[in-house]
Design a protein around this motif. Structure first.
Motif, PDB file in Angstrom:
ATOM      1  N   GLU A  26       0.819  -1.221   0.000  1.00 54.18           N
ATOM      2  CA  GLU A  26       0.000   0.000   0.000  1.00 54.18           C
ATOM      3  C   GLU A  26       0.851   1.268   0.000  1.00 54.18           C
ATOM      4  OE1 GLU A  26      -3.662  -0.334   2.330  1.00 54.18           O
ATOM      5  OE2 GLU A  26      -3.179  -2.440   2.712  1.00 54.18           O
TER       6      GLU A  26
ATOM      7  N   GLU B 297       5.989 -13.928   5.191  1.00 61.97           N
ATOM      8  CA  GLU B 297       4.866 -13.001   5.085  1.00 61.97           C
ATOM      9  C   GLU B 297       4.597 -12.363   6.461  1.00 61.97           C
ATOM     10  OE1 GLU B 297       1.203 -15.349   4.432  1.00 61.97           O
ATOM     11  OE2 GLU B 297       2.309 -17.018   5.325  1.00 61.97           O
ATOM     12  N   ARG B 298       3.737 -11.350   6.455  1.00 62.05           N
ATOM     13  CA  ARG B 298       3.367 -10.699   7.718  1.00 62.05           C
ATOM     14  C   ARG B 298       2.486 -11.636   8.545  1.00 62.05           C
ATOM     15  NH1 ARG B 298       2.904  -4.491   7.427  1.00 62.05           N
ATOM     16  NH2 ARG B 298       3.758  -3.940   5.397  1.00 62.05           N
ATOM     17  N   LEU B 299       2.868 -11.800   9.789  1.00 59.26           N
ATOM     18  CA  LEU B 299       2.092 -12.635  10.712  1.00 59.26           C
ATOM     19  C   LEU B 299       1.654 -11.793  11.906  1.00 59.26           C
ATOM     20  CD1 LEU B 299       4.514 -15.716  10.744  1.00 59.26           C
ATOM     21  CD2 LEU B 299       2.363 -15.513   9.466  1.00 59.26           C
ATOM     22  N   ARG B 300       0.604 -12.242  12.557  1.00 56.81           N
ATOM     23  CA  ARG B 300       0.209 -11.542  13.793  1.00 56.81           C
ATOM     24  C   ARG B 300       1.334 -11.682  14.813  1.00 56.81           C
ATOM     25  NH1 ARG B 300      -6.067 -13.554  13.886  1.00 56.81           N
ATOM     26  NH2 ARG B 300      -6.522 -12.672  11.849  1.00 56.81           N
TER      27      ARG B 300
ATOM     28  N   LEU C 159       5.728 -23.546  14.950  1.00 57.32           N
ATOM     29  CA  LEU C 159       4.538 -22.967  14.338  1.00 57.32           C
ATOM     30  C   LEU C 159       4.870 -22.183  13.059  1.00 57.32           C
ATOM     31  CD1 LEU C 159       3.202 -19.999  16.544  1.00 57.32           C
ATOM     32  CD2 LEU C 159       5.582 -20.471  15.991  1.00 57.32           C
ATOM     33  N   LEU C 160       6.159 -21.922  12.818  1.00 52.55           N
ATOM     34  CA  LEU C 160       6.531 -21.183  11.609  1.00 52.55           C
ATOM     35  C   LEU C 160       6.562 -22.070  10.362  1.00 52.55           C
ATOM     36  CD1 LEU C 160       9.367 -18.781  12.836  1.00 52.55           C
ATOM     37  CD2 LEU C 160       7.050 -18.180  12.109  1.00 52.55           C
TER      38      LEU C 160
ATOM     39  N   SER D 141       4.404 -23.474   8.636  1.00 55.89           N
ATOM     40  CA  SER D 141       3.407 -23.216   7.592  1.00 55.89           C
ATOM     41  C   SER D 141       3.452 -21.784   7.069  1.00 55.89           C
ATOM     42  CB  SER D 141       2.005 -23.506   8.143  1.00 55.89           C
ATOM     43  OG  SER D 141       1.736 -22.623   9.223  1.00 55.89           O
TER      44      SER D 141
ATOM     45  N   ASN E 148       4.536 -18.622   4.955  1.00 54.67           N
ATOM     46  CA  ASN E 148       5.096 -18.493   3.608  1.00 54.67           C
ATOM     47  C   ASN E 148       6.348 -17.634   3.611  1.00 54.67           C
ATOM     48  OD1 ASN E 148       3.344 -19.970   1.851  1.00 54.67           O
ATOM     49  ND2 ASN E 148       1.776 -18.434   2.265  1.00 54.67           N
TER      50      ASN E 148
ATOM     51  N   THR F  77      -6.401  -6.454   4.124  1.00 57.20           N
ATOM     52  CA  THR F  77      -4.944  -6.445   4.007  1.00 57.20           C
ATOM     53  C   THR F  77      -4.270  -6.405   5.374  1.00 57.20           C
ATOM     54  OG1 THR F  77      -4.686  -4.043   3.991  1.00 57.20           O
ATOM     55  CG2 THR F  77      -5.167  -5.099   1.882  1.00 57.20           C
TER      56      THR F  77
ATOM     57  N   PHE G 241      -1.826 -11.993  -5.804  1.00 59.38           N
ATOM     58  CA  PHE G 241      -1.937 -12.383  -4.392  1.00 59.38           C
ATOM     59  C   PHE G 241      -3.042 -11.643  -3.636  1.00 59.38           C
ATOM     60  CE2 PHE G 241       1.589 -15.313  -3.917  1.00 59.38           C
ATOM     61  CZ  PHE G 241       2.275 -15.077  -5.094  1.00 59.38           C
TER      62      PHE G 241
ATOM     63  N   GLY H 138      -3.485 -20.901   6.003  1.00 56.34           N
ATOM     64  CA  GLY H 138      -3.656 -19.515   5.581  1.00 56.34           C
ATOM     65  C   GLY H 138      -2.896 -19.178   4.318  1.00 56.34           C
ATOM     66  N   SER H 139      -3.227 -18.007   3.762  1.00 60.89           N
ATOM     67  CA  SER H 139      -2.500 -17.438   2.626  1.00 60.89           C
ATOM     68  C   SER H 139      -2.389 -18.361   1.424  1.00 60.89           C
ATOM     69  CB  SER H 139      -1.086 -16.997   3.050  1.00 60.89           C
ATOM     70  OG  SER H 139      -1.171 -15.911   3.935  1.00 60.89           O
TER      71      SER H 139
ATOM     72  N   GLN I 107      -3.428 -19.106  -2.411  1.00 63.34           N
ATOM     73  CA  GLN I 107      -3.926 -18.320  -3.539  1.00 63.34           C
ATOM     74  C   GLN I 107      -5.201 -18.973  -4.056  1.00 63.34           C
ATOM     75  OE1 GLN I 107       0.123 -18.090  -5.655  1.00 63.34           O
ATOM     76  NE2 GLN I 107      -0.889 -16.208  -6.300  1.00 63.34           N
TER      77      GLN I 107
ATOM     78  N   LEU J 244      -8.411 -12.183   7.590  1.00 64.69           N
ATOM     79  CA  LEU J 244      -8.494 -10.806   8.080  1.00 64.69           C
ATOM     80  C   LEU J 244      -7.126 -10.328   8.552  1.00 64.69           C
ATOM     81  CD1 LEU J 244     -11.882 -11.058  10.035  1.00 64.69           C
ATOM     82  CD2 LEU J 244     -11.479 -10.366   7.665  1.00 64.69           C
TER      83      LEU J 244
ATOM     84  N   LYS K 114      -3.298  -9.681   9.178  1.00 65.16           N
ATOM     85  CA  LYS K 114      -2.143 -10.569   9.162  1.00 65.16           C
ATOM     86  C   LYS K 114      -2.576 -11.998   9.449  1.00 65.16           C
ATOM     87  CE  LYS K 114       1.099  -7.072  10.869  1.00 65.16           C
ATOM     88  NZ  LYS K 114       0.494  -6.012  11.675  1.00 65.16           N
ATOM     89  N   ARG K 115      -1.858 -12.915   8.838  1.00 63.38           N
ATOM     90  CA  ARG K 115      -2.118 -14.324   9.088  1.00 63.38           C
ATOM     91  C   ARG K 115      -1.631 -14.684  10.493  1.00 63.38           C
ATOM     92  NH1 ARG K 115       0.854 -19.019   5.547  1.00 63.38           N
ATOM     93  NH2 ARG K 115       0.068 -20.833   6.716  1.00 63.38           N
ATOM     94  N   GLU K 116      -2.320 -15.636  11.098  1.00 62.46           N
ATOM     95  CA  GLU K 116      -1.907 -16.086  12.422  1.00 62.46           C
ATOM     96  C   GLU K 116      -0.819 -17.141  12.258  1.00 62.46           C
ATOM     97  OE1 GLU K 116      -4.155 -18.133  16.159  1.00 62.46           O
ATOM     98  OE2 GLU K 116      -5.373 -16.930  14.788  1.00 62.46           O
ATOM     99  N   ALA K 117       0.273 -16.992  12.979  1.00 65.15           N
ATOM    100  CA  ALA K 117       1.347 -17.978  12.881  1.00 65.15           C
ATOM    101  C   ALA K 117       0.806 -19.336  13.301  1.00 65.15           C
ATOM    102  CB  ALA K 117       2.509 -17.583  13.789  1.00 65.15           C
ATOM    103  N   GLY K 118       1.137 -20.368  12.534  1.00 64.98           N
ATOM    104  CA  GLY K 118       0.726 -21.706  12.910  1.00 64.98           C
ATOM    105  C   GLY K 118      -0.577 -22.153  12.274  1.00 64.98           C
ATOM    106  N   ARG K 119      -1.195 -21.254  11.503  1.00 61.45           N
ATOM    107  CA  ARG K 119      -2.364 -21.729  10.736  1.00 61.45           C
ATOM    108  C   ARG K 119      -2.511 -20.966   9.428  1.00 61.45           C
ATOM    109  NH1 ARG K 119      -7.611 -19.300  11.080  1.00 61.45           N
ATOM    110  NH2 ARG K 119      -8.453 -21.362  10.717  1.00 61.45           N
TER     111      ARG K 119
END
Lengths: 459, 374, 97
Positions: A372, B240-243, B294-295, B297, B299, C44, C61, C71-72, C74, C90, C92-97
């Motif tokens: 963005e 990628e961006r993760l929580r 947990l990392l 998966s 990307n 995003t 993407f 998650g994530s 395509q 929604l 950022k993706r949650e780590a581990g899923r």
């Protein structure tokens, strides 16, 4: 799948299918990797399992892909769909991921046939749900038999825009309007190349398509396009005129999909006529990296029929290098057909050259969709002294998201060129590295490492 | 035309150069920064962004104190930059870890810390070895293979690319001249002034600060100095961006304020920043997944390789020239950690025209001769 | 936003955020969502803005979704399957899923 092949072909569009068929028939152990669920690439999307019963909708040009697909399937080449190639290097190791498992395949030759993607069309609001590329609408029409349902507007320029409009109208879609952004002045520059174009196969086809579309819907000239809405597209504003809309389809030509080729270290140059980076290639489409050829639209835009000929020529060269005694078709006839296909290209390139205003956005218009980043930020940073896209990436994160610059790279290069008073060739492009498409950390972790490679990390 | 236009020419537009230039501008100097182009070998674009204290200084005890000084100055430095530019470089000092994936690695880590802190005259700060359970209390997502780790509350990190951008923005606002694509080919001194020759013209300045990373090896002899370097390549993997899930940086793995996870710290003897060794990335990824299962998966969206700025003994070089008064070197590996020192301590010394030996004396390149002679 | 052209063959059912939708064998997840009138597939991780499929050819993407807990993905490259669980993603993706 084997651990190594004589030839790895990357991409299952016309160039890849023709290349794989030619090589496999000549006896090379050939594998074709394609990312999509089925072969055909974008142009022949869904060719082997098409839900569109009425053949007239997509047109005979499309169905020509049936023969190519059948030829490839019968050729003996191994065809792997759902295969994402994420790495290629000078050692001709191909990193590929299939069904969540990554591996590297060793090739003796590689033909990159990754085709084209639509040129970025960065207008205000182009990230809103309800705004898509024309190619996207065509993809779901071909492969899934989906047709726009609500108030639909097409905007932009180029052959694909007309083709899509015609296909959608034949299928019964209602179009609110088609806005043609081709600058009228382009006609005078294109006129120089008209004699060649008149001889090319595109002339008659193109004219017929334009007539067909104009007969059935209103086509208007336009300069400024804006998509408006908060949560999704509500209206399209064209030169100040507001058109309530549910779907806006944008298109201003296609450009080579260069990510894998650049990451492989292949030299690229700016093509001033097509306004994009293209690989530097020899007559057999061999690149600056020995053993890697780039065929199809990835070698510079020339269309689907030309792509197949390029694929054949590149494959013949691969066969001659690896199996000099094998029987191959005479490349001369492929070259002649290619030449004929390319005849009208200059005219089309000049005519459909997108105007600056639609290639070099301003203000708050988003340039990098992933991160963005706006045009104003890119311009301001260039004014501050940032001379190239790699420095821009460091400053603003443009090109750092999952699409890896595919949707912003050309825009960023052009904006820097404009602000710094340089040519796009001088400005250059993003430096790209594998994986050129995301793979999971787990997949990467599963790949083999030598003792030295492990020691580089475990100290 | 440009005669004596500048008080100081800073050679190098990376983090060391711009931090120094910013500090000089704050002292009221008229500064020009000479940089290379977009394709330059840029360590600043490829750094890991730690503001790191633990394990620094084995072999040169004053380096530990110098590092702690910068770490302590960092919060104020970040705040000042924020006030000047409105940009937040996201400096955090939550304490950081070095994780061990076996008992042997943990023991090696404990031994290294002991050797470091047993050196005479070294600054004392807290750095402790924690077992698996103690680490897990602070890093709940570690995997079973993590034997333990070392923890130091002074360790932190920053958004280094934003730091880079912020410093450039601040320079711009302070009227510092930034000249990209001005690779310095030669430096001469005449009439008390330095002439810096580039393909795009000659720049004249009263003083010169060489902050060109590994290129200092080429430039320093032009002004009677030396900078023995040993460049090496490092590779980084980025997700990628993760929580947010990781609230402390690990020396080889950290989650950025944007959410991406950076994984790395490889060393290869290569000076080609273009290449990428997949086996090295794979090893980094494998260790990361063993540390934080947990990392697996997540990307990977990017990788990069970059050439580390590395002096031959790994410690910084700060020098002033005797033969060419007014010429200085500012050269180090840890351009992020030491940015506060370069801006707030080294730059004022250069502005005054003399390095303060009580602070940076131990970092003169003369040490290489002492060692050779000894 | 999209409708199907007449007779389009065998169908199956998947869920999107728990709600069942009909899809055709041969659909990709993204195409099935478009046909079902789902107007965005994610927000995003940068600003939280809603996004929907843009290119449908694997390069943009924008159609990232969570498919069967992963998650994530395509959406435009993943073929639908009976009983598949798709979730909009929604931020950022949650780590581990």
């Amino acid at each position: 799948m084997n651990e190594s092949y004589d030839l790895v072909v990357i991409g299952g569009g016309p160039a890849g299918l023709a290349a794989a068929s030619t090589a496999a028939r000549a006896g090379l152990a050939t594998v074709l990797f394609d990312e999509n669920p089925g072969i055909g690439g974008q142009i022949y999307r869904g060719i082997t399992a098409n839900p569109v019963r009425n053949r007239a909708i997509l047109g005979e040009e499309y169905w020509a892909g049936t023969a190519l697909a059948a030829e490839a399937k019968a050729s003996g080449a191994t065809i792997v769909n759902g295969a994402t190639v994420w790495s290629l290097d000078a050692s001709l190791a191909v990193g590929v991921s299939v069904a969540g498992r990554a591996r590297t395949i060793q090739a003796r030759r590689v033909i990159v046939a990754t085709g084209a993607l639509e040129r970025p069309f960065a207008i205000p609001g182009w990230t809103l749900p309800g705004v898509m590329t024309a190619g996207a609408a065509q993809t779901v029409l071909k492969a899934q038999g989906l047709l726009p349902n609500g108030r639909t507007v097409l905007a932009g320029s180029g052959p694909l825009l007309w083709l899509l409009a015609a296909q959608m109208l034949r299928a019964g879609a209602r179009l609110e309007a088609v806005f043609d952004t081709t600058p009228p002045l382009n006609w005078s520059r294109a006129a120089l190349y008209l004699p060649d174009f008149l001889l090319s196969p595109y002339f008659k086809k193109g004219l017929a398509l334009m007539r067909e579309v104009k007969r059935r819907t209103k086509v208007r000239a336009a300069r400024h396009i804006e998509a408006v809405g908060t949560d999704k597209l509500r209206e399209v504003v064209v030169d100040g005129r507001r058109i309530p809309s549910d779907l806006l389809l944008l298109h201003q030509g296609v450009v080579p999909n260069v990510n894998l080729a650049i990451a492989a270290g292949i030299d690229h140059r700016w093509d001033a006529r097509q306004l994009c980076f293209v690989p530097v290639l020899d007559a057999d489409f061999g690149s600056s990296v020995p053993g890697i050829a780039v065929a199809g639209d990835g070698a510079g835009i020339a269309g689907g029929t030309a792509a197949a000929e390029r694929g054949r020529i590149a494959a013949i060269a691969a066969v001659r290098a690896l199996a000099p005694d094998a029987a191959v078709p005479d490349p001369q006839s492929a070259r002649q057909r290619l030449q004929r296909e390319e005849l009208g290209r200059a005219f089309l390139d000049e005519l459909y050259r997108p105007p600056k205003a639609l290639r070099r956005p301003e203000g708050g218009t988003i340039v990098c969709r992933c991160e963005e980043v706006t045009a104003a930020e890119v311009r301001k940073t260039a004014q501050m002294g940032c001379e190239g896209p790699n420095q821009m990436k460091a400053f603003l994160r443009c090109g750092m998201g999952p699409c890896q610059g595919r949707l912003c790279g050309l825009t960023v290069t052009e904006l820097i060129a404009e602000e710094r008073g340089r040519t796009p060739d001088e400005v250059g492009y993003y430096r790209l590295r594998p994986p050129v498409k995301p793979i999971t950390l787990g997949e990467l972790a599963s790949l083999p490492a030598s003792e030295a490679e492990r020691r580089a990390v475990e100290r | 035309m440009l005669k004596d236009a500048y008080d100081v020419a800073v050679v190098g537009g990376g983090l060391v150069g711009v931090a120094t230039a910013w500090g000089l501008a704050r002292e009221g100097c008229r500064v020009v920064v000479l940089d290379e182009g977009d394709r330059a070998v840029r360590a600043s674009r490829g750094n890991f962004a730690l503001v790191w204290v633990q394990s620094k200084g084995y072999g040169l005890a004053p380096y530990a104190g110098w590092t702690v000084r910068s770490s302590e100055a960092w919060a104020g430095f970040a705040e000042t930059l924020k006030q000047e530019t409105g940009l937040d470089v996201c400096f955090q000092r939550p304490g950081g870890f070095h994780l061990a994936l076996s008992e042997a690695e943990l023991q090696a880590r404990a031994d290294a810390l002991k050797r470091l802190h047993n050196q005479p005259g070294i600054v004392q700060y807290k750095a402790e070895i924690l077992d698996h359970a103690a680490v897990k209390r602070m890093l709940p997502d570690i995997g079973p293979e993590v034997a333990g780790g070392s923890y130091c509350p002074l360790d932190g990190h920053v958004n280094s690319l934003r730091l880079f951008r912020t410093l450039h923005t601040a320079l711009n606002a302070r009227g510092v001249t930034y000249l990209p694509d001005h690779r310095v080919e030669a430096i001469t001194r005449e009439g008390g002034e330095f002439q810096l020759v580039t393909a795009r013209g000659t720049i004249t300045a009263g003083k010169v600060a060489l902050a060109a990373g590994n290129a200092n090896m080429r430039l320093a002899p032009m002004v009677g100095l030396e900078a023995p370097m040993l460049p090496e390549r490092g590779q980084i993997v980025v997700t990628e961006r993760l929580r947010p899930f990781l609230h402390h940086p690990v020396v080889t793995l950290r989650q950025t304020d944007e959410g991406t996870v950076m994984i790395g710290d490889s060393r290869e003897e290569s000076t080609d920043p273009r290449g990428l060794t997949i086996g090295v990335s794979a090893t980094e990824a494998s260790r990361a997944v063993r540390m934080f299962p947990l990392l697996a998966s997540a990307n990977v969206v990017r990788t990069w390789s970059a050439i580390r700025v590395m002096t031959q003994d790994g410690f910084p070089i700060y020098d002033q020239s005797e033969s060419h008064p007014g010429a200085f070197t500012v050269c180090c590996h840890s351009g992020v950690t030491l940015a506060a020192n370069h801006a707030l301590t080294v730059a004022p010394m250069i502005a005054r025209g003399a390095l303060d030996a009580s602070l940076v004396g131990p970092f003169s390149a003369r040490r290489f001769h002492v060692q050779a002679a000894g | 936003m999209f409708k199907r052209l007449g007779d389009t063959g065998a169908t199956l059912t998947l869920t999107v955020d728990g709600k069942p939708i009909r899809a055709r064998i041969g659909d990709t997840v993204a195409a099935a969502m478009l046909a079902a009138g789902i107007d965005h597939c994610r927000t995003t991780p940068v600003s939280g803005a809603p996004r929907a499929p843009y290119c449908l050819m694997g390069v943009c993407f924008e159609c990232l979704v969570t498919v069967d807990g992963v998650g994530s993905r395509q959406g435009c490259l993943v073929p639908v399957a009976e009983g598949m669980k798709v979730e909009t993603q929604l931020g950022k993706r949650e780590a581990g899923r």
